[in-house]
Design an enzyme around this catalytic site. Structure first.
Site, PDB file in Angstrom:
ATOM      1  N   MET A  37      -9.282  10.000   9.909  1.00  0.00           N
ATOM      2  CA  MET A  37     -10.480   9.464  10.551  1.00  0.00           C
ATOM      3  C   MET A  37     -10.897   8.137   9.919  1.00  0.00           C
ATOM      4  O   MET A  37     -12.000   7.645  10.119  1.00  0.00           O
ATOM      5  CB  MET A  37     -11.639  10.469  10.491  1.00  0.00           C
ATOM      6  N   HIS A  44      -5.579   9.788   1.135  1.00  0.00           N
ATOM      7  CA  HIS A  44      -4.862   9.475   2.367  1.00  0.00           C
ATOM      8  C   HIS A  44      -3.549   8.755   2.070  1.00  0.00           C
ATOM      9  O   HIS A  44      -2.518   9.037   2.690  1.00  0.00           O
ATOM     10  CB  HIS A  44      -5.715   8.567   3.264  1.00  0.00           C
ATOM     11  N   ASP A 189      -8.348  20.067   2.941  1.00  0.00           N
ATOM     12  CA  ASP A 189      -8.838  20.743   4.142  1.00  0.00           C
ATOM     13  C   ASP A 189      -7.903  21.927   4.414  1.00  0.00           C
ATOM     14  O   ASP A 189      -7.140  21.918   5.378  1.00  0.00           O
ATOM     15  CB  ASP A 189      -8.862  19.778   5.320  1.00  0.00           C
TER      16      ASP A 189
END
Length: 319
Positions: A37, A44, A189
């Site tokens: 996102m 990331h 996550d």
């Protein structure tokens, strides 16, 4: 002499993205996808580095998905820095090939009545008596959802009832558009990673799902785009999460396997540091069902608020 940095091709159109992928695949090239996102951090980038090892070509998607935010959540304040993201991706040795950055994955042209709100502003629907996402509130006409019915229920699904429906749907859309061979997700996550694995299995996607380990800052805090909203004091207090999880893992490895006692110790530590617990659960790594004693691979998952920031973290315990 410093090697020249590779600038990725930026694609914003769904059909152009699909056309590029199919052209590359027709040449025998394999493709990996790293869905994000945006507001990229080194967590990331670690996913990108992992993807680069696995396939010939790498696509990073940057899209803040309104379908996974409830109207009361932080869609409008989710941080973004697209030019900074491109710069960070260009710093990765080997570089990425494509950044897929669509303006709206739910704009179907033929929807005559919709609220075109490019800012992502989403207001709470008080008194409506139904659980909806910002996507439905926008009136764009999207009505098809992907559900992974059991895995989405616990942990984050308890307090964020539209979240995993939105995640599973947008991931399905990205898989159908990019058509990757491999997709890389972060284990921070954890529930999301397991849900995507199950989605791919159940819907027969020919995609290999990779779960990459959590990357932490030097102080131990799990990297997250939302960390930018923490004050210095809140960040210091939030370190209680990772420290208590490490304590639980050590205790379990030394024979303390009663889950209630381990949970209580973490809840006490984080609460005393000023955190508001959303959940703290020890669950089976595959089914995500709560267990009473640790006698098989489990994961301790926690979500807690520090100030206005909700943080999630976890640690795997393999006995």
């Amino acid at each position: 002499m410093e090697a020249s940095k590779k600038e990725p091709l930026v694609i914003t159109d769904k059909e152009q993205m699909r056309k590029w992928s199919r052209a590359m695949r027709s040449q025998g090239k394999s493709i990996s996808l790293v869905p994000t996102m945006g507001y990229l951090h080194q967590g990331h980038i670690s996913l990108v580095r992992e993807a680069l090892k696995l396939t010939n070509l790498t696509v990073v998607s940057i899209y803040v998905n309104p379908g996974q935010f409830a109207p009361s959540e932080d869609l409008s304040t989710y941080p973004s820095d697209f030019h900074g993201d491109i710069s960070k991706l260009m710093s990765v040795p080997g570089g990425v090939d494509v950044v897929f950055h669509p303006p709206n994955l739910y704009d179907y042209d033929n929807d005559m009545k919709r609220n075109k709100n490019d800012k992502g502003v989403c207001t709470n629907l008080e008194g409506k008596g139904e659980v909806v996402s910002c996507l439905e509130e926008s009136g764009m006409g999207h009505e098809t959802w992907v559900r992974v019915e059991k895995l989405e229920n616990g942990l984050c699904g308890k307090s964020r009832p539209v979240f995993f429906r939105g995640v599973a749907t947008v991931v399905t859309k990205l898989f159908n558009i990019v058509e990757p061979d491999v997709a890389v997700f972060g284990k921070k996550d954890y529930q999301q990673w397991r849900i995507v694995q199950r989605l791919v299995r159940d819907l027969d996607f020919s995609i290999r799902i990779i779960g990459a380990d959590i990357l932490r800052d030097d102080d131990g805090l799990a990297m997250s785009s939302r960390n930018v909203h923490l004050s210095a004091e809140e960040r210091r207090k939030a370190l209680s999460i990772s420290r208590s999880l490490l304590g639980v893992k050590s205790a379990a490895e030394n024979g303390h396997i009663n889950c209630r006692e381990l949970r209580d110790s973490v809840i006490e530590t984080v609460s005393e540091a000023g955190g508001r617990i959303d959940y703290a659960e020890i669950v089976d790594q595959e089914s995500l069902q709560a267990v009473e004693e640790i006698n098989s691979p489990v994961v301790f998952c926690i979500a807690a608020w520090f100030g206005k920031v909700r943080l999630i973290d976890n640690i795997e315990i393999n006995l």
